[in-house]
Design a protein around this motif. Structure first.
Motif, short mmCIF file in Angstrom:
data_model
loop_
_atom_site.label_atom_id
_atom_site.label_comp_id
_atom_site.label_asym_id
_atom_site.label_seq_id
_atom_site.Cartn_x
_atom_site.Cartn_y
_atom_site.Cartn_z
N LEU A 59 55.08 59.65 26.88
CA LEU A 59 55.46 58.26 27.10
C LEU A 59 55.66 58.04 28.60
O LEU A 59 56.44 58.75 29.23
CB LEU A 59 56.75 57.91 26.35
N LEU A 60 54.98 57.04 29.16
CA LEU A 60 54.91 56.91 30.61
C LEU A 60 55.85 55.85 31.18
O LEU A 60 55.61 55.31 32.26
CB LEU A 60 53.46 56.61 31.03
N ASP A 61 56.94 55.59 30.50
CA ASP A 61 57.89 54.57 30.95
C ASP A 61 58.41 54.83 32.36
O ASP A 61 58.67 53.88 33.11
CB ASP A 61 59.08 54.50 29.99
N PHE A 62 58.58 56.09 32.72
CA PHE A 62 59.19 56.44 34.02
C PHE A 62 58.24 57.31 34.85
O PHE A 62 58.66 58.09 35.69
CB PHE A 62 60.52 57.15 33.79
N PHE A 96 51.24 70.12 19.97
CA PHE A 96 50.54 69.40 21.04
C PHE A 96 51.16 68.04 21.27
O PHE A 96 51.84 67.47 20.41
CB PHE A 96 49.06 69.24 20.70
N SER A 97 50.89 67.49 22.45
CA SER A 97 51.38 66.16 22.82
C SER A 97 50.26 65.42 23.54
O SER A 97 49.87 65.79 24.64
CB SER A 97 52.61 66.30 23.74
N LEU A 98 49.73 64.39 22.90
CA LEU A 98 48.63 63.62 23.46
C LEU A 98 49.10 62.87 24.71
O LEU A 98 50.19 62.31 24.74
CB LEU A 98 48.13 62.59 22.43
N TRP A 99 48.27 62.90 25.74
CA TRP A 99 48.47 62.00 26.87
C TRP A 99 47.58 60.79 26.61
O TRP A 99 46.39 60.85 26.81
CB TRP A 99 48.06 62.67 28.18
N GLU A 100 48.11 59.77 26.08
CA GLU A 100 49.42 59.18 26.03
C GLU A 100 49.53 58.45 24.71
O GLU A 100 48.65 58.61 23.86
CB GLU A 100 49.58 58.21 27.21
N PHE A 101 50.54 57.63 24.47
CA PHE A 101 50.65 56.88 23.22
C PHE A 101 49.89 55.56 23.34
O PHE A 101 49.02 55.25 22.53
CB PHE A 101 52.11 56.64 22.88
N ILE A 102 50.25 54.77 24.36
CA ILE A 102 49.58 53.50 24.63
C ILE A 102 48.92 53.60 26.00
O ILE A 102 49.57 53.91 26.99
CB ILE A 102 50.58 52.33 24.62
N GLY A 103 47.61 53.34 26.05
CA GLY A 103 46.92 53.40 27.32
C GLY A 103 45.57 54.09 27.20
O GLY A 103 45.10 54.41 26.11
N ASP A 104 44.94 54.35 28.33
CA ASP A 104 43.55 54.78 28.38
C ASP A 104 43.27 56.08 27.63
O ASP A 104 42.15 56.31 27.18
CB ASP A 104 43.11 54.94 29.84
N PHE A 105 44.25 56.97 27.53
CA PHE A 105 44.09 58.22 26.79
C PHE A 105 44.64 58.12 25.36
O PHE A 105 44.54 59.08 24.60
CB PHE A 105 44.85 59.36 27.49
N GLY A 106 45.25 57.00 25.02
CA GLY A 106 46.09 56.94 23.84
C GLY A 106 45.40 56.53 22.55
O GLY A 106 44.19 56.30 22.49
N ILE A 107 46.23 56.42 21.51
CA ILE A 107 45.71 55.94 20.23
C ILE A 107 45.80 54.41 20.14
O ILE A 107 45.18 53.80 19.28
CB ILE A 107 46.45 56.57 19.02
N LEU A 108 46.56 53.80 21.05
CA LEU A 108 46.68 52.35 21.10
C LEU A 108 46.19 51.84 22.45
O LEU A 108 46.52 52.41 23.51
CB LEU A 108 48.14 51.92 20.90
N ASP A 109 45.39 50.77 22.42
CA ASP A 109 44.97 50.06 23.64
C ASP A 109 44.29 50.96 24.65
O ASP A 109 44.55 50.88 25.86
CB ASP A 109 46.18 49.36 24.28
#
Length: 381
Positions: free
Chosen positions: A45-48, A341-354
């Motif tokens: 999660l890239l909030d910070f 594993f931990s996907l980079w990221e949740f929302i965004g260019d690498f993510g499963i959303l958007d």
């Protein structure tokens, strides 16, 4: 294990194999490979993530943690840039003194994110993606070098002691501390495309040991993780005696995971189109090359060191069918050896959303675009 105990176990194993054949030996090997870390799976999660909060991502919302949990995920990693939770004059380069100026309101926002994750039974791994004196990325001018300067190491330990103190009474089942994102030596600490290389093992050990002592001063049971050397790619044998888990990466080969990524390639537009498996440029890409790459990490699990894959995935320019075929092999190798594993990221260019891929038929999901094929693949493991 004491030598006498080892010999006793060896004798028993030999007798069992003699009596029951190779099946017993295979069973023993499987038991030996039990990972000390849970097989967490989840997202970064890239909030910070940004050093400047004004340029940060939209904050993760509580319902998104519910989605993660309902989809079967139990882990988030928070890659943080330490300047994101400091108070200082951002119109100029930070000074060594300002590295200690904690912004309590910013730290409270991180606390709230952690609390929301815990409310939905999701483990949180706090990570310094940018630490005092080092970051694998450009975009901020550090006042010193973590690998060579004692003031940088002192500040690094100060930050980790602060986080350890803040979560002193939180179980290691709920929180862990990932010391530093993708350590490496760089020719130019502020050049985005500079050459990288491994940190000398003794230097990495010094930094990891100092930080772990600063953390465990607050709670000796705190769970600590160290990213692999050479930008997360290689095991760190120099710290295997320190009760520190290690974190690998799911980006190999980069021609697939970072296809046309401008921050990772000097000539992104002229990269050969990836295939999986298949000949790409001068290399034949295959599952066998992945098995070779992950072999040292699997051996680390067998030696009793916890292993997790803190980052994995591919940028949105990789053809989707190639990405899924390659990523399925990555996840299969990791998870069949007990490595989460931990996907980079949740929302965004690498993510499963958007993720903004041009070749995906997205599903509408509460105002987001869901890559259902990628989600299904992640859920499979």
């Amino acid at each position: 294990m004491q030598r006498r105990t080892f010999l006793q176990h060896s004798g028993l194993l030999a007798a069992a194999v003699s009596a029951s054949g190779t099946a017993v030996l295979a069973s023993s090997s499987a038991a030996k490979a039990k990972n000390k870390l849970p097989k967490w799976k989840g997202f970064n999660l890239l909030d910070f993530f940004s050093p400047n909060p004004a340029q940060g991502r939209k904050a993760t919302e509580e319902e998104q943690f519910k989605w993660m949990r309902d989809w079967g995920f139990d882990f988030v990693r928070l890659p943080m840039a330490y300047p994101a939770y400091l108070k200082f004059d951002r119109s100029r380069n930070i000074t060594p003194d300002e590295v200690y100026q904690i912004d309590e309101q910013a730290v409270d926002r991180i606390d709230r994110l952690v609390e929301m994750a815990h409310k939905h039974n999701i483990h949180v791994s706090l990570n310094l993606h940018r630490a005092p004196g080092y970051c694998v990325n450009a975009g901020f001018h550090e006042p010193y070098n973590l690998w060579t300067d004692q003031p940088a190491l002192d500040a690094f330990c100060f930050h980790w002691n602060m986080w350890a103190k803040r979560y002193k009474n939180v179980s290691s089942k709920k929180i862990s501390f990932d010391l530093l994102n993708e350590p490496s030596m760089r020719e130019d600490m502020n050049d985005q495309l500079s050459k990288h290389g491994p940190v000398p093992g003794a230097v990495y050990r010094k930094v990891a040991l100092a930080a772990s002592e600063a953390i465990r001063k607050e709670n000796p049971k705190h769970l600590i993780i160290a990213d692999g050397n050479n930008t997360g790619s290689t095991v760190i044998p120099e710290i295997t005696d320190l009760d520190i888990a290690q974190s690998c990466r799911g980006y190999n080969p980069g021609i697939i995971s970072h296809f046309k990524a401008p921050w990772a390639n000097k000539d992104p537009e002229n990269m050969p189109t990836p295939k999986w498996p298949g000949q790409v440029g001068e290399r034949y890409l295959s599952r066998e090359m992945l098995e070779t790459f992950y072999k040292p990490w699997i051996e680390l699990v067998n030696k009793g060191v916890g292993v997790h894959c803190g980052e994995c995935g591919a940028w949105n320019k990789t053809p989707h069918d190639v990405f899924l075929a390659w990523f399925g092999d990555v996840l299969d190798i990791l998870t069949s050896n007990g490595i989460g594993f931990s996907l980079w990221e949740f929302i965004g260019d690498f993510g499963i959303l958007d993720s903004r891929r041009a070749d995906v038929a997205y599903e509408d999901w509460h105002g987001h675009k869901l890559d259902r094929k990628l989600l299904n693949l992640l859920q499979k493991y």
